[in-house]
Write a protein that holds these residues in place. Structure first.
Motif, PDB file in Angstrom:
ATOM      1  N   PHE A  96     -10.981   9.057 -12.337  1.00  0.00           N
ATOM      2  CA  PHE A  96      -9.784   9.334 -13.156  1.00  0.00           C
ATOM      3  C   PHE A  96      -9.222  10.648 -12.613  1.00  0.00           C
ATOM      4  O   PHE A  96      -9.707  11.722 -12.955  1.00  0.00           O
ATOM      5  CB  PHE A  96     -10.229   9.444 -14.616  1.00  0.00           C
ATOM      6  N   PRO A  97      -8.228  10.570 -11.719  1.00  0.00           N
ATOM      7  CA  PRO A  97      -7.719  11.806 -11.100  1.00  0.00           C
ATOM      8  C   PRO A  97      -6.911  12.650 -12.071  1.00  0.00           C
ATOM      9  O   PRO A  97      -6.318  12.124 -13.019  1.00  0.00           O
ATOM     10  CB  PRO A  97      -6.835  11.299  -9.952  1.00  0.00           C
ATOM     11  N   VAL A 116       0.853  -1.184   0.000  1.00  0.00           N
ATOM     12  CA  VAL A 116       0.000   0.000   0.000  1.00  0.00           C
ATOM     13  C   VAL A 116       0.890   1.234   0.000  1.00  0.00           C
ATOM     14  O   VAL A 116       1.879   1.298   0.727  1.00  0.00           O
ATOM     15  CB  VAL A 116      -0.890  -0.009   1.277  1.00  0.00           C
ATOM     16  N   VAL A 117       0.535   2.226  -0.836  1.00  0.00           N
ATOM     17  CA  VAL A 117       1.374   3.422  -0.998  1.00  0.00           C
ATOM     18  C   VAL A 117       0.507   4.683  -0.849  1.00  0.00           C
ATOM     19  O   VAL A 117      -0.641   4.705  -1.287  1.00  0.00           O
ATOM     20  CB  VAL A 117       2.053   3.393  -2.389  1.00  0.00           C
ATOM     21  N   GLY A 118       1.083   5.724  -0.245  1.00  0.00           N
ATOM     22  CA  GLY A 118       0.405   7.020  -0.125  1.00  0.00           C
ATOM     23  C   GLY A 118       0.544   7.807  -1.421  1.00  0.00           C
ATOM     24  O   GLY A 118       1.654   8.030  -1.903  1.00  0.00           O
ATOM     25  N   ILE A 119      -0.592   8.219  -1.987  1.00  0.00           N
ATOM     26  CA  ILE A 119      -0.612   8.830  -3.324  1.00  0.00           C
ATOM     27  C   ILE A 119      -1.245  10.220  -3.275  1.00  0.00           C
ATOM     28  O   ILE A 119      -2.357  10.372  -2.774  1.00  0.00           O
ATOM     29  CB  ILE A 119      -1.449   7.942  -4.282  1.00  0.00           C
ATOM     30  N   PRO A 120      -0.558  11.233  -3.825  1.00  0.00           N
ATOM     31  CA  PRO A 120      -1.191  12.554  -3.875  1.00  0.00           C
ATOM     32  C   PRO A 120      -2.218  12.603  -5.002  1.00  0.00           C
ATOM     33  O   PRO A 120      -1.988  12.046  -6.072  1.00  0.00           O
ATOM     34  CB  PRO A 120      -0.014  13.480  -4.204  1.00  0.00           C
ATOM     35  N   THR A 121      -3.349  13.238  -4.742  1.00  0.00           N
ATOM     36  CA  THR A 121      -4.312  13.511  -5.825  1.00  0.00           C
ATOM     37  C   THR A 121      -4.789  14.951  -5.652  1.00  0.00           C
ATOM     38  O   THR A 121      -4.473  15.587  -4.658  1.00  0.00           O
ATOM     39  CB  THR A 121      -5.532  12.564  -5.830  1.00  0.00           C
TER      40      THR A 121
END
Ligand code: AMP
Ligand code: MG
Length: 342
Positions: free
Chosen positions: A122-123, A28-33
């Motif tokens: 769809f970011p 699991v990875v932290g993703i900026p949106t």
């Protein structure tokens, strides 16, 4: 749960590759949106998805949104997509809109929480897009906070909640929108708004009629069946007791004066802080709901840092993204509203 030394890394090619490899390996990875930071995992991998629920402490009956980085990724995840969904996608994707659509068999029940539908988004954030493309996978991702806390709008917020729980957070800067996506159930000729966000009712009404689900502005009983399971939880909440106060500025000032004491704070519009009887935090200009959206979750986290016990908030306007600001505040306040005369 595994213990990690959580790394916060800038979004260069090397780190995007590392993050994509972790996603491919079922981590699991932290993703900026553009909405908030997400806690992402391979949407096809049930073990990886289980790690999301564990890291957040999220109830298993609250489904996840699946993130894509091209229209080609939509077809394998869904069935019987109404034509209206394509029109909405054309107008608002990439962007802060999640469409609830009938799911294909490829979406595990763990992602949809047993529902026959799946939320797809769809970011528009370039780092989210690059990461999904590099992993070559649809990414299931809820907001990257501990369940119940305000959603993270910076990598620092996310580290605060997820430190040691996940291996990596990619730092893409502060989220531009600052509130979670608009969630809509797409029907043949209309949509039902389940959660307001950056794509507003007014914007969608240019394409089709919009029904507003009862859960947007009203509380839902714990055992009630709801269109969007996420709406029944207390949410976005600081430790402090939050109250929304409706009424004029003089009435607000007098009310807060009657409530003053240790740990009592006011959240007011820009320019109103100076003559408040209690310490006041600013919430943006009264007529700038975009700025309020951008600031809200940071402000709720600041309340915790200050050790606030009670927080009284000026009631925001509900037009445009203001509806989303009000919806999040309602949940932070557990629907506690004071209506003042005048
Ligand atoms: P978060 O992951 O924190 O952004 O929350 C996702 C929101 O989308 C929650 O309120 C969910 O209940 C809602 N959601 C996700 N998938 C579905 C679905 N298939 N049907 C209805 N609501 C959904
Ligand atoms: Mg959330």
């Amino acid at each position: 749960m595994e213990k990690w030394k959580t790394q916060v890394l800038p979004p260069d090619e090397e780190n995007i590759r590392l993050a994509a490899e972790l996603l491919q390996q079922g981590e699991v990875v932290g993703i900026p949106t553009e909405t908030v930071y997400g806690l992402g995992a391979n949407a096809f991998d049930v073990d990886a998805v289980a790690k999301i629920f564990a890291a957040k402490g999220r109830p298993g009956d609250n489904p996840l949104i699946v993130h894509i980085a091209s229209m080609d990724m939509l077809a394998p995840l869904t069935v019987d997509v109404p034509e209206l969904a394509y029109r909405l996608a054309e107008k608002f994707w990439p962007g802060p809109m999640t469409m609830i659509l009938p799911k294909s068999d490829r979406i595990p029940n763990e992602v949809s929480a047993g529902l026959s539908t799946v939320g797809i988004r769809f970011p528009s954030h370039p780092v989210a897009k690059r990461l999904i493309e590099a992993a070559g996978l649809p990414i299931a991702a809820p907001s990257g906070n501990l369940s119940g806390h305000p959603s993270p709008t910076t990598a620092g917020h996310m580290l605060h909640d997820m430190d040691t729980r996940i291996p990596m957070i990619i730092d893409g800067g502060a989220c531009t929108v600052g509130l979670e996506s608009t969630v809509i159930l797409v029907k043949e000729d209309r949509v039902r708004l389940l959660r307001p966000g950056g794509v507003t009712v007014e914007m969608m009404e240019e394409i089709c009629p919009v029904e507003i689900d009862d859960g947007v502005l009203h509380s839902v009983a714990e055992n009630e069946k709801v269109a969007s399971p996420g709406m029944k939880y207390r949410h976005y909440a600081p430790v402090a007791e939050v109250t929304i106060v409706e009424g004029s500025l003089p009435a607000f000032r007098a009310f807060v004066d009657s409530q003053k004491g240790e740990g009592v704070y006011a959240v007011v519009f820009n320019g109103e802080e100076s003559d408040m009887p209690v310490p006041a935090l600013s919430f943006g200009m009264e007529d700038q709901p975009e700025a309020q959206a951008h600031l809200l979750f940071d402000l709720l986290r600041q309340c915790d840092e200050l050790g606030a016990k009670k927080v009284f908030v000026r009631s925001p306007d509900r037009h445009g993204i203001g509806l989303a600001v009000y919806n999040r505040l309602l949940r932070a306040a557990a629907f506690h509203i004071v209506k003042l005369e005048g």
